[in-house]
Design an enzyme around this catalytic site. Structure first.
Site, PDB file in Angstrom:
ATOM      1  N   HIS A  89      -5.216  -6.550   3.409  1.00 55.52           N
ATOM      2  CA  HIS A  89      -4.425  -5.188   3.647  1.00 55.52           C
ATOM      3  C   HIS A  89      -3.560  -5.492   4.913  1.00 55.52           C
ATOM      4  CE1 HIS A  89      -5.490  -2.604   0.104  1.00 55.52           C
ATOM      5  NE2 HIS A  89      -6.337  -3.737   0.050  1.00 55.52           N
TER       6      HIS A  89
ATOM      7  N   GLN B 288      -5.599  -0.417  -3.756  1.00 60.10           N
ATOM      8  CA  GLN B 288      -6.411  -1.580  -4.566  1.00 60.10           C
ATOM      9  C   GLN B 288      -7.269  -1.002  -5.641  1.00 60.10           C
ATOM     10  OE1 GLN B 288      -7.676  -4.661  -2.311  1.00 60.10           O
ATOM     11  NE2 GLN B 288      -9.156  -5.186  -3.524  1.00 60.10           N
TER      12      GLN B 288
ATOM     13  N   CYS C 230      -1.704  -3.400   6.293  1.00 61.26           N
ATOM     14  CA  CYS C 230      -1.788  -2.142   7.154  1.00 61.26           C
ATOM     15  C   CYS C 230      -3.131  -1.963   7.839  1.00 61.26           C
ATOM     16  CB  CYS C 230      -1.851  -0.819   6.219  1.00 61.26           C
ATOM     17  SG  CYS C 230      -3.332  -0.658   4.978  1.00 61.26           S
TER      18      CYS C 230
ATOM     19  N   CYS D 217       0.818  -1.332   0.022  1.00 63.29           N
ATOM     20  CA  CYS D 217      -0.102   0.032  -0.096  1.00 63.29           C
ATOM     21  C   CYS D 217       0.820   1.246  -0.108  1.00 63.29           C
ATOM     22  CB  CYS D 217      -0.906   0.089   1.020  1.00 63.29           C
ATOM     23  SG  CYS D 217      -0.053   0.269   2.763  1.00 63.29           S
ATOM     24  N   GLU D 218       0.317   2.272  -0.674  1.00 62.81           N
ATOM     25  CA  GLU D 218       1.220   3.434  -0.783  1.00 62.81           C
ATOM     26  C   GLU D 218       1.256   4.213   0.339  1.00 62.81           C
ATOM     27  OE1 GLU D 218      -0.427   5.342  -4.167  1.00 62.81           O
ATOM     28  OE2 GLU D 218      -2.370   6.110  -3.190  1.00 62.81           O
ATOM     29  N   HIS D 219       0.195   4.019   1.235  1.00 60.83           N
ATOM     30  CA  HIS D 219       0.510   4.962   2.747  1.00 60.83           C
ATOM     31  C   HIS D 219       1.294   4.280   3.736  1.00 60.83           C
ATOM     32  CE1 HIS D 219      -4.187   5.799   1.037  1.00 60.83           C
ATOM     33  NE2 HIS D 219      -3.209   6.772   0.585  1.00 60.83           N
ATOM     34  N   HIS D 220       1.394   3.191   3.931  1.00 67.21           N
ATOM     35  CA  HIS D 220       2.119   2.445   5.053  1.00 67.21           C
ATOM     36  C   HIS D 220       3.256   1.543   4.377  1.00 67.21           C
ATOM     37  CE1 HIS D 220      -1.865   3.266   6.887  1.00 67.21           C
ATOM     38  NE2 HIS D 220      -0.882   4.008   7.623  1.00 67.21           N
TER      39      HIS D 220
END
Length: 210
Positions: free
Chosen positions: A171, A143, A173, A102-105
């Site tokens: 996910h 996603q 995260c 994931c691009e956030h975590h």
């Protein structure tokens, strides 16, 4: 321990050079220096025996996990076949394992993709569908974007009568941090052409996926 207390002068110099210009792609030594910084940040000693080679191993792992940035998804679909002997039904590859982050975590996203298309005049080798999913998966992702990228690229390059993509993934995260909810999956889908306009075809897709 103060931040950066175990950073060498070389690490600090490399970090400083990187901070000056974030528009260029850093070299391997700079990436390894950044890993040493993170190890020091969590309170570790990057120079202890068990961690001395971790920066090299870490960067090598990222080369694998994020290989998709070095590959062109459209090139994978470049070779097509027109000899289909009148075949005019769904082509489906299901249960394609998805391994993304994931691009956030930068936490893993693990799941399955189901990719189908309704040929018009051309088909592509079925392994290319899995390869297409791999290329986009091996990037920092959401996603929803991943699902659309697979569907839109297949639709644009192959120009079939329709495309259907469904991804079901967990996910980490969510499962290993934050709300710590395990066994929860996210389902996304993208339909184009006939799969979007023909309810019967959409229903067949879901029945085939199971």
């Amino acid at each position: 321990m103060a931040d950066g207390a175990l950073m060498t002068d070389k690490d600090k110099a490399l970090a400083g050079e990187l901070a000056k210009d974030l528009t260029r792609r850093p070299g391997r030594e700079e990436a390894e220096a950044a890993v040493r910084t993170l190890l020091a940040y969590i309170g570790e000693n990057p120079d202890r025996e068990g961690l001395i080679d971790t920066p090299k191993r870490f960067v090598k792992a990222w080369d694998d996990w994020f290989e998709g940035y070095n590959l062109d998804a459209e090139d994978v679909l470049a070779r097509t076949f027109e000899e289909v002997e009148g075949y005019d039904d769904i082509v489906l590859m299901k249960n394609i394992r998805i391994e993304s982050h994931c691009e956030h975590h930068v936490a893993p996203i693990i799941g399955k993709a189901h990719i189908a298309y309704l040929p018009d005049t051309r088909v592509v080798g079925i392994s290319k569908l899995a390869r297409l999913a791999d290329i986009y998966s091996k990037r920092l992702q959401s996603q929803e974007i991943l699902t659309n990228q697979i569907a839109q690229t297949l639709d644009r390059v192959l120009q079939p009568k329709g495309v259907a993509v469904l991804i079901d993934a967990e996910h980490q995260c969510i499962s290993t941090r934050g709300i710590h909810k395990t066994g929860v999956s996210c389902v996304t889908r993208c339909f184009t052409g006939a799969f979007k306009t023909d309810p019967a075809l959409e229903d067949r897709f879901f029945r085939l996926v199971g």
